[in-house]
Enzyme design. Structure first.
Site, PDB file in Angstrom:
ATOM      1  CB  ALA A 259      23.214  65.098  54.315  1.00  0.00           C
ATOM      2  CG  HIS A 260      27.520  62.653  55.190  1.00  0.00           C
ATOM      3  ND1 HIS A 260      28.264  61.932  54.300  1.00  0.00           N
ATOM      4  CD2 HIS A 260      27.545  63.924  54.730  1.00  0.00           C
ATOM      5  CE1 HIS A 260      28.722  62.718  53.353  1.00  0.00           C
ATOM      6  NE2 HIS A 260      28.302  63.933  53.598  1.00  0.00           N
TER       7      HIS A 260
END
Length: 318
Positions: free
Chosen positions: A229-230
């Site tokens: 994920a980011h």
């Protein structure tokens, strides 16, 4: 945008010195012409040293904003950041720019699609069906198998191998929520940086950072079907096996090993040389050099003892 215009556009009161805002940044990384925010108290220590021109902040932290930085006070700073991000979101495709610069000895399949201002190093191989977005950088001797997608501004190091179907640089799962339950997109303005000698398996998804970069460091190896994920950071020479999921802002030290279907909550750190057994669930930061298992997570030896005890209890009930 002028700070006063931006504040008005997102519905925040502003009074103070006017300035130009050219982008958004984290408290730690923001420049003097950028807007930042504080929503998670974990990052309150970074507020005192931020160089941001202005900070979106809730009333309880307003007095902690340093001198020289404008405080944009609001009860919902994260929501206001999401509204502000729309003004700085990059266009999906650049209309103008240079044609790809391809290094000596590189082999590019005929149906590879390139954006603008792409730079490809020497000895790179890009197989059919790949898409290389605007301002992507691919360094020497890297291999992209069919149908790999690199979103805008992705950076790939030397001697990397990326297997078929992997997507690098897609938007992170970032939404602010209104009091009415609506979801407002936080536009992802960062990118992905993959260092040298990284191998990424088939059908992985690696999200771009919200404001900074998602980073996979030198020598890391990712199996098939991994989601990063980011704002995550994967340390040097870490091993991430199939179906692992890393939530946003997870930081792995070097040589971390994560077994199949293990995962993390967000905003935590895993120390170097830690091992997470298959299906282990990491919900808080853990120190390195140990083997962990289970959910809730515990040291592997303790998890084995717990399961042995449960097995004996069941035998006694028969």
């Amino acid at each position: 945008m002028r700070l006063s215009e931006l504040a008005e556009a997102i519905g925040v009161d502003f009074s103070g010195e006017e300035c130009e805002i050219s982008g958004l940044g984290t408290l730690k990384g923001a420049k003097r012409n950028e807007l930042s925010f504080l929503d998670n108290p974990k990052y309150i220590k970074d507020l005192a040293t931020t160089e941001a021109a202005a900070v979106l902040v809730s009333p309880k932290y307003a007095d902690a904003v340093p001198e020289g930085t404008a405080a944009l006070v609001d009860e919902e700073p994260y929501l206001k950041l999401a509204l502000a991000s729309a003004f700085f979101a990059p266009v999906p495709m650049k209309r103008s720019g240079a044609k790809p610069l391809i290094g000596e000895g590189s082999e590019i399949a005929e149906n590879v699609a390139f954006g603008k201002d792409v730079v490809v190093g020497r000895g790179v191989t890009i197989m059919p069906g790949c898409y290389i977005g605007d301002e992507v950088r691919i360094d020497d001797d890297t291999l992209l198998y069919p149908n790999v997608t690199l979103y805008n501004r992705t950076i790939i190091g030397k001697r990397c191998i990326i297997h078929a179907g992997t997507v690098i640089g897609s938007d992170g799962y970032g939404f602010a929520h209104t009091k009415e339950g609506k979801h407002v997109k936080l536009h992802q303005l960062g990118n992905v940086v993959i260092e040298d000698d990284v191998e990424i398996g088939a059908n992985c998804a690696i999200d771009r950072g919200t404001l900074d970069a998602t980073v996979i460091k030198e020598g890391a190896k990712l199996d098939n079907l991994v989601h990063v994920a980011h704002n995550c950071e994967i340390g040097e020479h870490s091993l991430i096996t199939g179906q692992v999921g890393l939530s946003g802002s997870t930081k792995l030290g070097r040589n971390v090993v994560m077994g199949g279907q293990s995962g993390t909550a967000g905003h935590l750190e895993i120390g170097p040389f830690a091992t997470i057994a298959a299906r282990g669930g990491v919900t808080k930061s853990i120190e390195g050099g140990k083997v962990y298992a289970g959910f809730p997570l515990m040291e592997h030896k303790r998890w084995l003892k717990l399961n042995a005890l449960l097995s004996r209890l069941l035998e006694k009930k028969k």
